[in-house]
Scaffold this motif. Structure first.
Motif, PDB file in Angstrom:
ATOM      1  N   THR A  24       0.835  -1.193   0.000  1.00 36.26           N
ATOM      2  CA  THR A  24       0.000   0.000   0.000  1.00 36.26           C
ATOM      3  C   THR A  24       0.871   1.244   0.000  1.00 36.26           C
ATOM      4  O   THR A  24       1.764   1.388   0.837  1.00 36.26           O
ATOM      5  N   ASN A  25       0.616   2.144  -0.953  1.00 36.73           N
ATOM      6  CA  ASN A  25       1.359   3.391  -1.004  1.00 36.73           C
ATOM      7  C   ASN A  25       0.853   4.311   0.106  1.00 36.73           C
ATOM      8  O   ASN A  25      -0.347   4.565   0.207  1.00 36.73           O
ATOM      9  N   PRO A  26       1.732   4.818   0.971  1.00 37.47           N
ATOM     10  CA  PRO A  26       1.283   5.619   2.107  1.00 37.47           C
ATOM     11  C   PRO A  26       0.643   6.948   1.721  1.00 37.47           C
ATOM     12  O   PRO A  26      -0.106   7.523   2.516  1.00 37.47           O
ATOM     13  N   VAL A  27       0.925   7.441   0.512  1.00 33.46           N
ATOM     14  CA  VAL A  27       0.353   8.711   0.074  1.00 33.46           C
ATOM     15  C   VAL A  27      -1.010   8.519  -0.562  1.00 33.46           C
ATOM     16  O   VAL A  27      -1.985   9.198  -0.236  1.00 33.46           O
ATOM     17  N   THR A  28      -1.110   7.554  -1.494  1.00 37.13           N
ATOM     18  CA  THR A  28      -2.350   7.372  -2.252  1.00 37.13           C
ATOM     19  C   THR A  28      -3.296   6.357  -1.628  1.00 37.13           C
ATOM     20  O   THR A  28      -4.490   6.374  -1.912  1.00 37.13           O
ATOM     21  N   GLY A  29      -2.740   5.442  -0.819  1.00 40.32           N
ATOM     22  CA  GLY A  29      -3.561   4.369  -0.275  1.00 40.32           C
ATOM     23  C   GLY A  29      -3.800   3.248  -1.257  1.00 40.32           C
ATOM     24  O   GLY A  29      -4.511   2.280  -0.955  1.00 40.32           O
ATOM     25  N   ASN A  30      -3.204   3.345  -2.456  1.00 38.70           N
ATOM     26  CA  ASN A  30      -3.401   2.328  -3.487  1.00 38.70           C
ATOM     27  C   ASN A  30      -2.405   1.182  -3.311  1.00 38.70           C
ATOM     28  O   ASN A  30      -1.299   1.363  -2.809  1.00 38.70           O
ATOM     29  N   ARG A  31      -2.810   0.000  -3.775  1.00 41.96           N
ATOM     30  CA  ARG A  31      -1.895  -1.132  -3.818  1.00 41.96           C
ATOM     31  C   ARG A  31      -1.051  -1.014  -5.077  1.00 41.96           C
ATOM     32  O   ARG A  31      -1.550  -0.690  -6.161  1.00 41.96           O
TER      33      ARG A  31
END
Length: 477
Positions: A24-31
């Motif tokens: 999970t990207n900490p900025v976007t929340g995307n996987r």
């Protein structure tokens, strides 16, 4: 058991591995794809940071280092990744640049500081670099490189760890300076905008900083050479316009900080441009006033002076020379230790002095993974230091370079020219105007050792712009 076709099996394994390798990207929340764990990311960044500091060096001003570091760390610890080991340092480098390494290290040069005109501009650049780390742009790029180089399945099965990235980690001044794509640059601009406004800084100053960088790239300084920041941070579009659009779309509170005077007072005294005390070139000649030696490199070779060594590379990039400190060992002992390395063989040695200084020299052959090298190595004692000068090339080219190598080695000598021994760097100074004037008038009243156009550039104004009484203005003396 039903046998799965090899192509289908590879596709199935790849799909499974892809799921395992997502994070999970900490900025976007995307996987997203991530073949680099956070611990590996941090380890690589810290190793790279050590190499950057060792090779370039930090500005020897603790107050300035603390000032810049505190501004950066305040933003970083309020970001999406507050708990990684952040560090912010000012490099003793005249190049206009700033960059981030994986997992926390942020570097900014004195070169770019001397082209800034407010604390808000400094914070905008630091915020941009912090954004590269919080959004894990290095991790994304390294993951894509690993995917292309070794295949997704192998990457997951092997469980990379730091060892898999050994080559990357060992080249802190090369591959770790990843050049991000335009999408990553846009995202870092957006994050820098967010971080600086969260800390109460005026984002209009971000646009002013981009204007200065654009003027640099358009030839407003350094003979039209693009600043390093722009060469490693590709423009995703009109940065000034996009900053203005973000401002228009944001409800900004009153009283946002610029802190122009505080910034200029804190950065006054910075060395501007190269520091000749640490060594400089005139064509192929290298002079080091502090260490009091000089050396002739082959004409036409590309040269570079770093904190660790002075390096020259042939035009064909098939031969190299390097001069570095070898401590206070005797020349004979240094040469003996050199030949204790595995795969290195002497082809005849000499203890003849070089220009009156004790020396021990030898020709050698070295077996490497890339093939056999041949060269010359010389340890020269110039109290209190001993220097090692080494030149080498693939063995098949050695005869063509041998005399060139020997000529350079024998040119090492004591520097005696009084004018070169006395050379000093120039510094940024600030003057508070007692009356309104333009930069052109200021340059006439308070001359600098740089051209008028450059004075206007480092002050972020046009030469004809009138500045009111009381304004702090930079000059270089």
């Amino acid at each position: 058991m039903t046998r799965i076709a090899s192509g289908s099996r590879r596709a199935l394994l790849a799909a499974t591995a892809f799921l395992v390798a997502c994070a999970t990207n900490p900025v976007t929340g995307n996987r997203e794809l991530s073949l680099v764990s956070e611990s590996d990311e941090i380890a690589m960044g810290q190793e790279g940071a050590k190499q950057v500091i060792a090779s370039i060096g930090l500005v020897p001003d603790n107050a300035l280092q603390s000032y810049v570091s505190n501004l950066g760390l305040t933003m970083a610890r309020a970001s999406e990744r507050p708990n990684i080991p952040w560090q912010v340092n000012v490099l003793d480098d005249p190049i206009v640049n700033a960059f981030a390494l994986p997992g926390g290290p942020v570097f900014i040069t004195r070169g770019i500081l001397s082209h800034m005109n407010s604390e808000a501009q400094l914070v905008s650049v630091l915020g941009h670099e912090i954004g590269h780390i919080t959004a894990k742009h290095s991790v994304q790029q390294m993951s894509q490189q690993q995917l292309g180089q070794i295949g997704l399945i192998a990457a997951i099965i092997v469980q990379p760890g730091l060892a898999q990235f050994g080559e990357l980690a060992s080249q802190g001044l090369g591959l770790l300076f990843l050049k991000f794509g335009r999408g990553a640059e846009t995202q870092s601009d957006e994050l820098g905008f967010k971080y600086m406004t969260q800390q109460g800084y005026d984002p209009h100053e971000m646009g002013e900083m981009f204007k200065t960088l654009e003027r640099l790239s358009a030839g407003g300084d350094e003979g039209g050479r693009m600043p390093e920041w722009l060469s490693t941070h590709p423009d995703p579009g009109n940065r000034v316009q996009k900053t203005q659009e973000r401002i228009a779309a944001t409800t900004l509170p009153a009283g946002l900080k610029v802190e122009r005077d505080r910034f200029l007072q804190r950065t006054a005294g910075l060395i501007f441009g190269d520091n000749p005390r640490l060594g400089f070139f005139r064509q192929n000649q290298f002079f080091h006033p502090d260490l009091k030696f000089q050396l002739d490199f082959p004409s036409g070779w590309k040269t570079q002076n770093t904190m660790q060594a002075v390096i020259a590379v042939s035009g064909q990039q098939d031969a190299m020379m390097a001069l570095e400190l070898a401590g206070n060992t005797s020349p004979g002992q240094g040469l003996s230790e050199f030949f204790q390395q595995q795969g290195v063989q002497s082809q005849g040695s000499s203890t003849n002095a070089i220009n009156g200084m004790p020396a021990a020299s030898a020709e050698f052959i070295a077996q490497t993974q890339q093939g056999q090298l041949s060269g010359v190595v010389s340890y020269i004692q110039m109290a209190p230091n001993t220097y090692r000068l080494m030149a080498y090339t693939p063995s098949q080219s050695y005869n063509a370079y041998r005399n060139t190598f020997l000529q350079s080695v024998r040119s090492f000598r004591v520097l005696t020219d009084p004018s070169i021994l006395a050379v000093q760097p120039v510094h940024v100074q600030v003057v508070r105007l007692t009356r309104a004037m333009t930069i052109a008038e200021f340059h006439q009243a308070y001359p600098s050792k740089i051209p008028l156009e450059q004075v206007a550039l480092i002050n972020g104004v046009a030469a004809s712009t009138s500045m009111p009484a009381g304004t702090l203005v930079k000059r270089v003396q």
